[in-house]
Design a protein around this motif. Structure first.
Motif, short mmCIF file in Angstrom:
data_model
loop_
_atom_site.label_atom_id
_atom_site.label_comp_id
_atom_site.label_asym_id
_atom_site.label_seq_id
_atom_site.Cartn_x
_atom_site.Cartn_y
_atom_site.Cartn_z
N ALA A 1 18.19 -7.38 -38.92
CA ALA A 1 18.14 -8.13 -40.18
C ALA A 1 19.11 -9.31 -40.15
N ARG A 2 20.25 -9.11 -39.50
CA ARG A 2 21.22 -10.20 -39.36
C ARG A 2 20.64 -11.33 -38.52
N GLN A 3 19.90 -10.96 -37.46
CA GLN A 3 19.27 -11.97 -36.61
C GLN A 3 18.16 -12.70 -37.36
N VAL A 4 17.32 -11.94 -38.05
CA VAL A 4 16.21 -12.53 -38.80
C VAL A 4 16.71 -13.52 -39.84
N ALA A 5 17.82 -13.15 -40.49
CA ALA A 5 18.37 -14.03 -41.54
C ALA A 5 18.82 -15.38 -40.99
N LYS A 6 19.06 -15.46 -39.69
CA LYS A 6 19.50 -16.73 -39.09
C LYS A 6 18.33 -17.67 -38.78
N ALA A 7 17.13 -17.11 -38.63
CA ALA A 7 15.98 -17.92 -38.23
C ALA A 7 15.71 -19.04 -39.23
N GLY A 8 15.58 -20.24 -38.70
CA GLY A 8 15.33 -21.40 -39.54
C GLY A 8 16.55 -21.93 -40.26
N LYS A 9 17.71 -21.35 -39.99
CA LYS A 9 18.96 -21.74 -40.65
C LYS A 9 19.88 -22.45 -39.65
N PRO A 10 20.89 -23.16 -40.15
CA PRO A 10 21.84 -23.83 -39.25
C PRO A 10 22.60 -22.82 -38.38
N VAL A 11 22.94 -23.25 -37.20
CA VAL A 11 23.68 -22.41 -36.25
C VAL A 11 25.14 -22.30 -36.68
N ASP A 12 25.67 -21.10 -36.62
CA ASP A 12 27.09 -20.87 -36.87
C ASP A 12 27.82 -20.92 -35.54
N HIS A 13 28.46 -22.03 -35.25
CA HIS A 13 29.10 -22.20 -33.95
C HIS A 13 30.36 -21.36 -33.78
N LYS A 14 30.83 -20.77 -34.86
CA LYS A 14 32.02 -19.93 -34.77
C LYS A 14 31.70 -18.48 -34.43
N GLU A 15 30.41 -18.15 -34.46
CA GLU A 15 30.00 -16.78 -34.17
C GLU A 15 30.28 -16.43 -32.71
N TRP A 16 30.70 -15.21 -32.47
CA TRP A 16 30.96 -14.73 -31.11
C TRP A 16 29.78 -13.91 -30.60
N GLY A 17 29.51 -14.03 -29.30
CA GLY A 17 28.47 -13.23 -28.66
C GLY A 17 29.00 -11.97 -28.02
N MET A 18 30.32 -11.81 -27.98
CA MET A 18 30.94 -10.63 -27.39
C MET A 18 32.05 -10.14 -28.30
N THR A 19 32.40 -8.87 -28.14
CA THR A 19 33.49 -8.30 -28.93
C THR A 19 34.82 -8.52 -28.22
N PRO A 20 35.94 -8.47 -28.95
CA PRO A 20 37.25 -8.65 -28.32
C PRO A 20 37.56 -7.60 -27.26
N GLN A 21 37.00 -6.39 -27.39
CA GLN A 21 37.29 -5.32 -26.44
C GLN A 21 36.36 -5.35 -25.22
N THR A 22 35.55 -6.38 -25.10
CA THR A 22 34.64 -6.54 -23.96
C THR A 22 35.39 -7.14 -22.77
N VAL A 23 35.23 -6.52 -21.60
CA VAL A 23 35.84 -7.04 -20.38
C VAL A 23 34.82 -7.97 -19.73
N ASN A 24 34.88 -9.24 -20.11
CA ASN A 24 33.90 -10.21 -19.67
C ASN A 24 34.32 -11.59 -20.11
N ALA A 25 33.50 -12.58 -19.79
CA ALA A 25 33.71 -13.94 -20.26
C ALA A 25 32.35 -14.63 -20.21
N GLU A 26 32.20 -15.72 -20.96
CA GLU A 26 30.88 -16.36 -20.95
C GLU A 26 30.97 -17.84 -21.29
N TYR A 27 29.93 -18.55 -20.86
CA TYR A 27 29.68 -19.92 -21.29
C TYR A 27 28.31 -19.93 -21.97
N ASN A 28 28.22 -20.56 -23.13
CA ASN A 28 26.96 -20.69 -23.84
C ASN A 28 26.56 -22.17 -23.86
N PRO A 29 25.51 -22.54 -23.12
CA PRO A 29 25.14 -23.96 -23.05
C PRO A 29 24.65 -24.53 -24.36
N LEU A 30 24.13 -23.68 -25.25
CA LEU A 30 23.61 -24.16 -26.53
C LEU A 30 24.72 -24.46 -27.51
#
Length: 670
Positions: A443-472
């Motif tokens: 439902a959270r994902q559906v609510a975003k469709a057609g709406k402006p992108v929230d660039h402050k949103e994170w794709g990972m949690t703080p306790q995740t052992v990882n790193a990422e680059y998002n080209p979009l």
């Protein structure tokens, strides 16, 4: 909770199950000039067994275990005392406790899942099946599925996308490469697993012949799905994946599947326009809807549901699930501890709520301050390096600099935490919680469709052992959990840290300029900002890297796929080279120190190689070679270093040394 798989380039992950060379535990000591990975990690490899519950083990998994233990300590403290209903503490404690309560799960049997199975039984038409697929979006992976993400051409707007999916084995190659013995073993194990699911659920009413026929029909269906799917290499090209069309156009081009019913049931009926990532796969799946009997699709749906929920069903189901997903596919000898599986479910369902508690206890402000300084220095060094490129014209350099200047960095944790107030969690209702978590997130994902992108949103949690680059978003993310030894050690000197976490940072920065990320501009728009000549020169450098990695053969008969791993190999190579330059820059003109007989350059590359220490079982290695966009770790460690001028100088390599590479042959990109 299963979700539709992300396309390969969407976020570049720094590790994602990228373990080391099989059989390294008995390897002899090595000189860094001959094998940097072995020389640094040989003692660890000989002394460290792979835990029975893992198909791989190394730096990332060690740190992931540590992060899980840190979360466990927080959660069990909450679970030990009653929490006020509706609070985050209550939800965290009860979600964890419900998954942990196997006694209650065993007593409940299959009954809690019966309503879900009945939904599939009630399917009477292909339109009903399309509606069912829509209803499970965000929970089960279906042959085609929806996702919501930034529009490639308008990255300020979220669009609904259609992706391929729906296989029970890790990759289409497991179905299509019939002459490969290892893939054949995996297919046999999968069929045995499906047969067990049929029997446990009594789908064939005790009829052995009927049970085998069910399994064969599902295997035949999944093979047909695999035949129409795009390969992982094809899925790495964002230009190929960007196919905007209306829902009416999709329905016209891909008849056989009721796309509007599918879309409406997924909650996306208001989205007239969408992007189809793999159009020919969508056409192929829709055609299969008319060619394959509905009864086969229903058995397929039931078995995928039972597989997805097996860890929340009685012991026999859990054992069967582990025998396939664990032993057969990864070689593991024992399941992960139940508490750790519970933590994984907790991170999926209430990740940022847990993350907020995690950073309060495990991420000191001084760690973030030092990371901010490291990232700033690496970005400044990247800027200098672009200016000095010999193969790129001034016009393209200008565009590259503009993109680099627009990078944003996320370190440790998000500024704004996710709101879970509308998510209902009930202690003791493990399957109900799983469904509510899936529906809440979808439902959270559906609510975003057609709406402006929230660039402050994170794709990972703080306790995740990882790193990422998002080209979009044109951003790099470094969660708190990765900012610990061996990647980031406050007690060790800068040379070591630049070789470890510095190279990880450089890796993620570099993804904006790899073969995929370089197709997006600084605003995250799919846009060609290159001159034709510069793109040709860049592709030629990439082709040399493809050839290098194609030559590695981690398992007999199974080579690294240089095209599949190209983006990660570019990022490893460039990140390592930029990080070394950044280390020298950090000295501010001072001479680097020699410590305990090791020069700064040598310590830098020790940090690099130590960050990649790992080993794995052959079954897991096969899965990674086939489906992972990262090369195995020992190859990553050595494959990037062999092209580094700084590495060749630090250990004074000469012709005859196994890692010596003539200067003219070294690949230098950024």
């Amino acid at each position: 909770m299963a979700v539709m798989k992300k396309i390969a380039w969407m976020v570049s992950v720094a590790m994602l199950a990228v373990p080391a060379m099989a059989g390294t535990d008995a390897a002899p000591a090595a000189r860094p000039q001959d094998d940097l990975f072995q020389s640094v990690n040989g003692e660890w490899l000989r002394a460290t067994p792979i835990p029975d519950d893992k198909g791989e083990y190394g730096s990332f998994l060690e740190l992931r275990d540590k992060s899980d233990a840190q979360v466990r300590a927080i959660v069990e403290q909450l679970a030990a005392t009653p929490q006020a209903k509706g609070t985050v503490a209550q939800k965290v404690a009860d979600l964890y406790a419900s998954y942990l309560d196997t006694n209650k799960i065993d007593k409940a049997g299959l009954a809690p899942l019966a309503p879900r199975l009945a939904q599939i039984d009630a399917i009477k038409t292909t339109q009903d099946f399309a509606r069912w697929m829509g209803s499970v979006q965000g929970e089960l992976e279906t042959p085609v599925g929806f996702g919501v993400m930034s529009d490639f051409k308008n990255p300020e707007l979220n669009m609904s996308f259609v992706f391929q999916g729906g296989l029970g084995l890790p990759d289409r190659d497991y179905y299509l490469k019939l002459d490969d013995k290892e893939f054949a073993k995996a297919r046999t194990a999968y069929q045995d697993y499906l047969l067990t699911l049929v029997k446990l659920a009594n789908l064939s009413k005790g009829d052995q012949v009927k049970a085998m026929a069910m399994v064969q029909r599902v295997m035949a269906l999944e093979t047909k799905i695999a035949e129409v799917q795009w390969s992982r290499v094809d899925n790495r090209d964002p230009a190929k994946l960007y196919n905007p069309m209306s829902i009416d156009e999709l329905a016209s081009k891909a008849p056989g599947l009721d796309w509007k019913a599918f879309q409406a049931s997924a909650g996306l009926a208001s989205q007239h326009d969408l992007v189809v990532a793999q159009p020919s796969a969508a056409v192929g799946i829709a055609k299969l809807m008319t060619e394959v009997p509905l009864a086969d699709w229903k058995v397929y749906a039931k078995l995928h549901l039972l597989d997805d929920k097996a860890q929340m069903l009685p012991q026999a189901w859990r054992d069967a699930n582990f025998a396939f997903h664990g032993t057969a596919l990864t070689g593991t000898k024992a399941p992960r501890p139940r508490w750790q599986k519970s933590i994984a479910k907790l991170n999926e369902g209430l990740g940022e709520a847990v993350g907020q508690l995690y950073v309060e206890k495990n991420f000191p402000p001084e760690n973030k301050a030092r990371m901010v300084a490291l990232v700033g220095n690496l970005l400044a060094t990247y800027k200098d390096s672009i200016d000095k490129l010999s193969w790129m014209s001034d016009a393209t350099k200008k565009q590259a600099q503009e993109k680099l200047a627009l990078y944003t960095t996320k370190i440790g944790y998000p500024d704004t935490w996710r709101d879970y107030s509308k998510l209902n969690i009930m202690r003791g209702d493990v399957l109900g919680n799983d469904l509510r978590v899936a529906r809440f997130e979808w439902a959270r994902q559906v609510a975003k469709a057609g709406k402006p992108v929230d660039h402050k949103e994170w794709g990972m949690t703080p306790q995740t052992v990882n790193a990422e680059y998002n080209p979009l978003n044109n951003d790099i993310t470094f969660p708190a959990a990765i900012l610990q030894p061996p990647f980031f050690d406050m007690s060790r000197d800068d040379a070591y840290n630049y070789g470890a976490i510095g190279a990880v940072i450089g890796h993620e920065i570099s993804h904006g300029f790899d073969d995929e990320g370089s197709q997006f501009d600084g605003h995250g728009k799919l846009s060609n900002w290159w001159t034709d000549e510069d793109r040709k020169a860049f592709n030629e450098l990439g082709a040399r890297l493809v050839a290098q990695f194609d030559g590695y053969e981690p398992l007999p008969g199974h080579h690294v796929n240089g095209k599949l791993t190209l983006g990660e190999n570019i990022a490893d190579l460039s990140g390592l080279q930029i990080s070394y330059k950044a280390y020298l820059r950090s000295l501010g003109g001072k001479a680097p120190e020699t410590i305990n007989g090791m020069t700064a350059g040598q310590r830098f590359f020790v940090g690099w190689a130590e960050a990649w220490r790992s080993k794995e079982r052959d079954e897991n290695l096969l899965k990674d070679i086939t489906s992972n966009p990262h090369a195995p770790d020992w190859i990553r460690a050595n494959g990037a270093a062999i092209n580094s001028d700084a590495f060749q100088a630090a250990f004074d390599l000469k012709p005859g040394d196994k890692m010596y590479k003539p200067e003219a042959d070294r690949v230098r990109i950024w």
